[in-house]
Design an enzyme around this catalytic site. Structure first.
Site, PDB file in Angstrom:
ATOM      1  N   THR A  55       0.824  -1.197   0.000  1.00 49.96           N
ATOM      2  CA  THR A  55       0.000   0.000   0.000  1.00 49.96           C
ATOM      3  C   THR A  55       0.867   1.258   0.000  1.00 49.96           C
ATOM      4  O   THR A  55       1.881   1.329   0.668  1.00 49.96           O
ATOM      5  CB  THR A  55      -0.916   0.012   1.231  1.00 49.96           C
ATOM      6  OG1 THR A  55      -1.721  -1.166   1.213  1.00 49.96           O
ATOM      7  CG2 THR A  55      -1.817   1.236   1.234  1.00 49.96           C
ATOM      8  N   VAL A  95     -12.689  -6.048  -2.470  1.00 47.73           N
ATOM      9  CA  VAL A  95     -12.232  -4.698  -2.161  1.00 47.73           C
ATOM     10  C   VAL A  95     -11.679  -4.684  -0.736  1.00 47.73           C
ATOM     11  O   VAL A  95     -12.308  -5.212   0.179  1.00 47.73           O
ATOM     12  CB  VAL A  95     -13.378  -3.673  -2.279  1.00 47.73           C
ATOM     13  CG1 VAL A  95     -12.916  -2.293  -1.815  1.00 47.73           C
ATOM     14  CG2 VAL A  95     -13.878  -3.601  -3.717  1.00 47.73           C
ATOM     15  N   GLY A  96     -10.502  -4.104  -0.559  1.00 47.05           N
ATOM     16  CA  GLY A  96      -9.888  -4.019   0.758  1.00 47.05           C
ATOM     17  C   GLY A  96     -10.194  -2.717   1.455  1.00 47.05           C
ATOM     18  O   GLY A  96     -11.167  -2.020   1.136  1.00 47.05           O
TER      19      GLY A  96
END
Length: 335
Positions: A178, A213-214
Site C-alpha cells: 500500500t 475490495v480491501g
C-alpha cells in the site's frame, strides 16, 4: 500498486480525504449565532426554543465536514489517487467502482491528470510469477481439502502466500504494498487556517476473486482525515474494515485523549497512544470463531504538525518531511 486478480486482470483501489478548518471563523460563527438568538427572543415560547438551540450548539459544536473521494476495482488507471481526487472534486459522490469509475475517468478533461495505460504498462514477470505460485499452492491445498473450497491470496508486494479456507484465515506477510500519504498545509499568513489531507492507494491481494475490495478505498477504514488529524493505513484489509481502524484512531485521539481544535500539542505522545490502542489492541483481537487479528500499521499527522507511525508487524516502510525540507525515513517498529 496494482496486482493480478484471479481472472488475470489488473486491479487497483484508492481514496482521498481532505478537511479545511479556520479556527477564528468557526469561533465567530458560534458566538454571533448565539448572540442573535438571544437578542431576538421576545416571547416565552421563543425563549424556550432559543435556549434549546443554544444548548444544542454547545452540546454539538460546529465542526467542518471533510471532503472525500474513492475508487475501487478499477483497471488500467495510471494514477488511481488522481481519479479518487476527481471523484471528490467533480462529482456529488464519494465512491465509484469498477466499470462506472472507468467510464467516469474516460470523460475527464486532461487537467484532471487521469490517464489510462495498456495492460503491458502494469505487467511484470514478478507479478505474473506471484499469481502462478499462489495458484499452484491453491491447487495443492484443494487436493487435501476436497469438500472445502480453498482460496489463497497474496498481499501486494509480499513474498509469501496466505490462505483463505472458507472464512479468512490469512497469515499476514512482513511487507505490504500500500502507498499512503498524509499532509498538513498551513498558509504562512494565517496560523488559524489549515488543511489536513490523507490519500491511500493499493493493488490489494494477488489472486483475489469476486471483485474483492480491501480497506484502502473505504473511508474510515484505510483512509481518514478531519480537522484534527489525517491517517493512512496498510495491512490486512478485512481487519481494518471490520475495525474501522482509521476512524477509530482519530476518534480515540479526540474523545479519549482530549485532543481538539483548541489543543496545541508539542510532541506526538497523544498520537502514539491512539495508534497503539488500535494497532496493538483492536486490530490484534481474536474473533468469535478464533480467527487471529490482522497485521499492519498506520501513519498519522495532527494539525500541529506532529507525526507518528506504528505497526504490529516486523516492519513498515515510511518517512516524513519537515517544513525546512529535511527528510527522515524508518522501517522497523523499534526505531
Amino acid at each position: 500498486g496494482s496486482v493480478l486478480a484471479h481472472d488475470e486482470q489488473i486491479r487497483c483501489d484508492a481514496s482521498i480525504m481532505s478537511c479545511s478548518f479556520d479556527r477564528a471563523a468557526s469561533g465567530n460563527l458560534d458566538a454571533s449565532s448565539n448572540k442573535s438568538e438571544h437578542d431576538n427572543t421576545t416571547s416565552g415560547n421563543e425563549r424556550i426554543q432559543s435556549c434549546h438551540q443554544i444548548i444544542q450548539k454547545r452540546r454539538y459544536p460546529k465542526t467542518p465536514l471533510p471532503r472525500a473521494g474513492s475508487i475501487a476495482a478499477v483497471s488500467n488507471i495510471q494514477n488511481p489517487i488522481s481519479l479518487a481526487k476527481a471523484v471528490m472534486e467533480r462529482t456529488p459522490h464519494v465512491m465509484l467502482i469498477g466499470r462506472g469509475a472507468e467510464d467516469f475517468a474516460r470523460q475527464l478533461p486532461k487537467e484532471a491528470g487521469v490517464q489510462f495505460q495498456p495492460d503491458e504498462y502494469f505487467w511484470t514477470e514478478r507479478r505474473w510469477q506471484q499469481l502462478v505460485r499462489v495458484r499452484e499452492s491453491e491447487a495443492e491445498e484443494q487436493k487435501k481439502k476436497r469438500k472445502q473450497q480453498v482460496m489463497k491470496v497474496q498481499l501486494d508486494h509480499s513474498s509469501t502466500s496466505s490462505q483463505q479456507d472458507g472464512s479468512s484465515d490469512i497469515l499476514c506477510d512482513k511487507k505490504f504494498g500500500t502507498v499512503g500519504c498524509i499532509a498538513l498545509f498551513r498558509p504562512d499568513s494565517n496560523d488559524n487556517t489549515y488543511q489536513l489531507a490523507s490519500a491511500t492507494s493499493t493493488g490489494g491481494m494477488t489472486n483475489q476473486r469476486y471483485q474483492r475490495v480491501g480497506d484502502s478505498p473505504i473511508i474510515g477504514s484505510g483512509t481518514y482525515a478531519n480537522h484534527l488529524c489525517a491517517i493512512s493505513c496498510t495491512g490486512h484489509g478485512e481487519w481494518f474494515i471490520r475495525c474501522v481502524a482509521a476512524h477509530d484512531i482519530a476518534k480515540r485521539l479526540e474523545y479519549k485523549h482530549g485532543y481538539d481544535e483548541t489543543s496545541c500539542a508539542t510532541d506526538n505522545a497523544l498520537l502514539r497512544k491512539a495508534l497503539e490502542e488500535v494497532v496493538f489492541g483492536t486490530l490484534m483481537s481474536e474473533s468469535d470463531d478464533g480467527e487471529q487479528g490482522g497485521a499492519g500499521g498506520a501513519i498519522i499527522l495532527d494539525k500541529d504538525g506532529n507525526f507518528a507511525a506504528d505497526m504490529n508487524c516486523p516492519g513498515m516502510y515510511h518517512g516524513w518531511i519537515y517544513e525546512d525540507g529535511e527528510i527522515e525515513t524508518s522501517i522497523f517498529w523499534d526505531e
